[in-house]
Motif scaffolding. Structure first.
Motif, PDB file in Angstrom:
ATOM      1  N   PRO A 186     -16.364   0.473   2.735  1.00  0.00           N
ATOM      2  CA  PRO A 186     -15.056  -0.193   2.872  1.00  0.00           C
ATOM      3  C   PRO A 186     -14.437   0.060   4.241  1.00  0.00           C
ATOM      4  O   PRO A 186     -13.533  -0.675   4.649  1.00  0.00           O
ATOM      5  N   LEU A 187     -14.904   1.103   4.934  1.00  0.00           N
ATOM      6  CA  LEU A 187     -14.382   1.513   6.241  1.00  0.00           C
ATOM      7  C   LEU A 187     -12.926   1.969   6.096  1.00  0.00           C
ATOM      8  O   LEU A 187     -12.237   1.482   5.203  1.00  0.00           O
ATOM      9  N   ARG A 234       0.873  -1.182   0.000  1.00  0.00           N
ATOM     10  CA  ARG A 234       0.000   0.000   0.000  1.00  0.00           C
ATOM     11  C   ARG A 234       0.904   1.224   0.000  1.00  0.00           C
ATOM     12  O   ARG A 234       1.901   1.261   0.721  1.00  0.00           O
ATOM     13  N   ARG A 282     -10.367   4.956  -4.071  1.00  0.00           N
ATOM     14  CA  ARG A 282      -9.779   3.914  -4.937  1.00  0.00           C
ATOM     15  C   ARG A 282     -10.618   2.649  -4.934  1.00  0.00           C
ATOM     16  O   ARG A 282     -10.638   1.897  -5.897  1.00  0.00           O
ATOM     17  N   HIS A 324      -7.844  -0.382  -5.675  1.00  0.00           N
ATOM     18  CA  HIS A 324      -7.774  -1.245  -4.494  1.00  0.00           C
ATOM     19  C   HIS A 324      -8.490  -2.554  -4.875  1.00  0.00           C
ATOM     20  O   HIS A 324      -9.589  -2.838  -4.413  1.00  0.00           O
TER      21      HIS A 324
END
Ligand code: NCD
Length: 321
Positions: A269-270, A109, A170, A137
């Motif tokens: 997605p948190l 990442r 993303r 992502h």
């Protein structure tokens, strides 16, 4: 499993149902094993490296949990910007060469768009993009699809609202093209400042037919099967005034849900900030915590496919290690 073995996972461009569905089927098997505490760990000599240049709770830990379940050894660099020679100016290309001799798969990442691709350009092992700036992502998209498929059995014909920061999110960029390709109708819910970038839409076949724009969430809520909320990505704004203007664009509350269908599934997605009130959490339609837990079996399936790990699920639960 077709199309995954020894491949880097950098983007969802070109993914077909034939490529994705077997992976999600295996993830469903793994989910059962996790729930029933069945040991599917296999004797293997694989190792995985997580290399995170940006904060993460779910993505890094669920990858590492997935690897542990599979018996893969894990090396973890959670603060790679400070704790690697990137701090001394080492390039991602040089790092790609190096890490290939330490691990069989590298999960990265990074705040920079295209960073995973740069690492992969010199790596001789598969590289998984766990988020590159406002780029993509792809593994989040996999677990999002898994969660939607789990709820509805199919993706075809679902009306999915994508709400919030569609320009910087993303997860949105990776997920949107798959939802369109797999037959969903999309409502893009955002203020103009946060709209899906034209460059992203242009590369999606059928986007003009499948994606409708509606800035008012309340107007469309009743029509949705899935509502995918997202955080306004403060760290991606160059102009903090623009962020201040749009940061409170949406806030989903328990009361809003009185106008939604019973079968609605709310995903995120948190992490969330203010865009989903905590009062929503207790509603059975709120699925974001289940969604995040689905990261483990989904990433197990992905690691299995990339490394071709032998496993008891494949062998009908009875095979040798
Ligand atoms: C997302 C990310 O990092 O892009 N989080 C995650 O991986 N689940 C979403 C976000 O940070 O808003």
């Amino acid at each position: 499993m077709e199309g995954w073995y020894q491949s880097s996972v950098l983007s969802t461009i070109g993914w077909s149902l034939e490529k994705v569905n077997p992976l999600l089927d295996l993830a469903a098997e793994y989910k059962k094993c996790i729930e029933q505490k069945i040991d599917i760990g296999t004797k293997n000599r694989f190792s995985a490296l997580t290399l995170f240049f940006e904060p993460s709770t779910r993505t890094r830990l669920s990858f590492e949990s997935a690897a542990h379940h599979l018996g893969i050894k894990v090396m973890s660099v959670a603060n790679a910007a400070n704790d690697t020679s990137a701090k001394k100016g080492e390039t991602l290309e040089d790092m790609g060469r190096m890490v290939s001799s330490y691990a069989d798969v590298v999960i990265i990442r990074h705040p920079e768009l295209g960073a995973a691709r740069r690492l992969a350009s010199s790596a001789t092992v598969p590289v998984i993009n766990a988020g590159d700036g406002a780029g993509e992502h792809p593994t989040q998209a996999l677990l999002d699809l898994f969660t939607i498929r789990e709820a509805f059995g199919t993706l075809k014909g679902l009306r999915v609202g994508l709400c919030g920061d569609l320009v910087n999110g993303r997860t949105i960029h990776s997920l949107l093209r798959l939802l369109v390709a797999f037959g969903c109708d999309i409502v893009a819910i955002s203020p103009e400042e946060l709209a899906i970038p034209k460059e992203v839409l242009q590369k999606i076949p059928r986007a003009a037919d499948a994606v409708r724009v509606e800035p008012d969430l309340r107007k469309v809520l009743a029509q949705l099967d899935v509502l995918y909320m997202t955080r306004v990505q403060k760290e991606r704004f160059h102009d903090i005034e623009v962020y201040e203007k749009v940061k409170n664009a949406y806030r989903l509350t328990r009361e809003d849900l009185d106008h939604a269908s019973d079968h609605l599934r709310i995903l995120h997605p948190l992490p969330r900030v203010d865009e989903v009130a905590e009062s929503v959490d207790g509603d059975p339609r709120a699925r974001y915590f289940v969604q995040s837990a689905n990261g483990v079996p989904t990433r197990m399936a992905l690691l299995t496919a990339i490394l071709d790990i032998p496993n008891r699920v494949h062998a009908g639960m009875s095979g040798p290690d």
